[in-house]
Design a protein around this motif. Structure first.
Motif, short mmCIF file in Angstrom:
data_model
loop_
_atom_site.label_atom_id
_atom_site.label_comp_id
_atom_site.label_asym_id
_atom_site.label_seq_id
_atom_site.Cartn_x
_atom_site.Cartn_y
_atom_site.Cartn_z
N VAL A 170 11.42 91.92 100.83
CA VAL A 170 12.34 93.58 100.57
C VAL A 170 13.54 93.57 101.84
CG1 VAL A 170 10.40 94.41 101.70
CG2 VAL A 170 11.67 95.65 100.35
N THR A 171 13.51 92.77 102.66
CA THR A 171 14.53 92.97 103.52
C THR A 171 15.95 92.08 103.23
OG1 THR A 171 13.63 90.77 105.20
CG2 THR A 171 13.31 93.51 105.51
N ARG A 181 15.72 91.69 100.01
CA ARG A 181 16.97 92.57 98.86
C ARG A 181 17.58 93.28 99.50
NH1 ARG A 181 17.26 93.60 93.77
NH2 ARG A 181 16.89 95.41 93.13
N LEU A 182 17.34 94.28 100.73
CA LEU A 182 17.83 94.84 100.54
C LEU A 182 19.17 94.83 101.46
CD1 LEU A 182 18.11 98.24 101.82
CD2 LEU A 182 17.22 97.20 104.04
N ASP A 183 19.14 93.53 101.75
CA ASP A 183 20.77 93.26 102.55
C ASP A 183 21.14 92.51 101.56
OD1 ASP A 183 19.78 93.06 104.92
OD2 ASP A 183 19.84 90.76 105.78
N PHE A 194 21.38 93.98 98.59
CA PHE A 194 22.39 95.52 98.10
C PHE A 194 23.34 96.55 99.13
CE2 PHE A 194 19.27 95.59 94.92
CZ PHE A 194 20.22 96.63 93.70
N ARG A 224 12.90 89.30 111.00
CA ARG A 224 12.57 88.66 109.90
C ARG A 224 13.33 87.26 110.28
NH1 ARG A 224 17.05 89.13 105.39
NH2 ARG A 224 17.86 89.34 106.67
N TYR A 238 22.16 89.76 113.06
CA TYR A 238 22.56 91.35 113.88
C TYR A 238 22.26 91.35 114.85
CZ TYR A 238 20.76 92.49 108.93
OH TYR A 238 21.19 92.41 107.38
N PHE A 278 6.72 97.42 106.09
CA PHE A 278 6.60 96.68 105.11
C PHE A 278 8.04 98.12 104.19
CE2 PHE A 278 4.94 97.10 100.69
CZ PHE A 278 5.83 96.24 99.67
N VAL A 307 11.12 99.71 105.29
CA VAL A 307 11.87 98.73 104.76
C VAL A 307 11.68 99.82 103.22
CG1 VAL A 307 11.29 96.84 104.35
CG2 VAL A 307 12.98 97.08 104.67
N THR A 308 10.96 99.50 102.87
CA THR A 308 10.68 99.69 100.87
C THR A 308 11.76 100.38 100.90
OG1 THR A 308 8.76 100.03 101.09
CG2 THR A 308 9.24 98.29 99.76
N ARG A 361 13.95 102.38 103.21
CA ARG A 361 15.02 102.50 102.98
C ARG A 361 15.74 101.98 101.89
NH1 ARG A 361 19.42 102.90 105.56
NH2 ARG A 361 20.72 101.36 106.42
N LEU A 362 15.37 100.99 100.99
CA LEU A 362 15.44 100.23 99.99
C LEU A 362 15.47 101.34 98.88
CD1 LEU A 362 16.74 97.38 98.12
CD2 LEU A 362 14.18 97.09 98.23
N PHE A 366 18.60 103.27 99.35
CA PHE A 366 19.91 103.31 98.77
C PHE A 366 19.60 103.13 97.40
CE2 PHE A 366 21.15 101.95 103.01
CZ PHE A 366 22.53 102.33 102.70
N LEU A 367 19.01 102.78 96.36
CA LEU A 367 18.80 102.37 95.38
C LEU A 367 19.08 104.15 94.60
CD1 LEU A 367 16.12 99.54 94.63
CD2 LEU A 367 18.97 99.81 94.51
#
Lengths: 191, 191
Positions: free
Chosen positions: A134-135, A137-139, A141, B81, B91, B131, B134-135, B137-138, B141-142
């Motif tokens: 999921v990270t 995928r976030l990256d 985007f 990560r 980063y 997890f 970050v989901t 946050r994803l 954004f979506l």
């Protein structure tokens, strides 16, 4: 079964007893094309290993479908957030082909975690892998162009376009079907 | 130390021996304002519990800074990560105030995982929380507007604007500083 054992073995070497205990709680389920494994509003109380088939993970906003992920053979499919939190799913999980899966219920998994430290560790590795997925995928985007996302998608799943309708792939990439056609021609020379 | 114990206790009840073993491998580190805890290109071989201070997690693309996350007291900071994969970090992690943290090295943590199943389970819970973070946050954004993202940010961190420069908050939200000012006025009546 062998596929599941190989999948686990790459993460943690379980002994025969530990593996047998997992097998004992798994239930084989067949789904027809377009059948829903999970509906919006339901709590996801399972993880499922895909033996055969492909699934999409999507939701609807104001009548428009938005595809978040695809899941293929030899991986787990779940709304893992709903599974962990007990909150109702905001997503659907739908079979895109005739599919066969092995379902493990949350209550059974929790019992196995308590009984077998190595299965608990397996759960840690699976959570870590999901975190990485999921990270990434976030990256993608935040920092990649649709063209880059397209390229990494076909690299991961060369047969994607033969199994999944093009409009779903466009939705997953966050572009219109027309843009996807243009990107596809530019990148691969195909159409 | 008490803050760390409380943090762990909410996830798994460790006994005194297990907690003492974690304490034994933790090293206290002080950072001055603007000091880097991790540079781009370095492998992140630690997780660190923040006792005091605030950190930003960001990178630079073509000279432009992009803030991905903020980390505050009583939580862990890491490029998890890079920690999991052993790949160099893309980063930076930078202290935005004078900060005090407790560092746990990966090699030490792996030894503790092997020795104490409950610490291994703690690692699973932490991976699961990451997890979920970050989901979320994803999803934001979506599916959320910058205004919705702003509102959930100040709900989580009411003191954010007193501790973090406004241009970094704008970068985190994916808007220009001017848009952020407008959103802030609209939402809170402040400026």
């Amino acid at each position: 079964m062998q596929a599941i054992r190989s999948y686990f073995d790459k993460l943690v070497k379980l002994n025969d007893l530990e593996f047998a205990e997992i097998v004992r709680v798994m239930k084989k389920v067949s789904l027809s094309k377009k059948e829903f494994l999970l509906n919006e509003g339901e709590v996801c109380d399972f993880v499922a290993f895909i033996e055969k088939g492909v699934f999409r993970y999507h939701h609807e906003i104001e009548g428009e479908e938005k595809v978040i992920a695809f899941f293929f053979e030899r991986e787990f499919v779940s709304n893992y957030r709903s599974f962990l939190t007990g909150q109702p799913s905001e997503y659907y999980i739908q079979a895109l082909e005739e599919s066969e899966i092995w379902i493990i219920r949350k209550a059974d998994l929790m019992r196995l975690y308590d009984k077998f430290p190595k299965i608990d560790r397996l759960g840690r590795f699976i959570a870590e892998r999901l975190f990485l997925a999921v990270t990434a995928r976030l990256d993608s985007f935040l920092f990649s162009s649709p063209e880059d996302r397209f390229q990494s998608l076909i690299k991961q799943n060369p047969a994607l376009f033969e199994r999944v309708p093009q409009y779903m792939i466009a939705s997953f990439l966050g572009v219109t079907p027309e843009s996807l056609s243009r990107i596809r021609t530019r990148v691969t020379g195909n159409y």
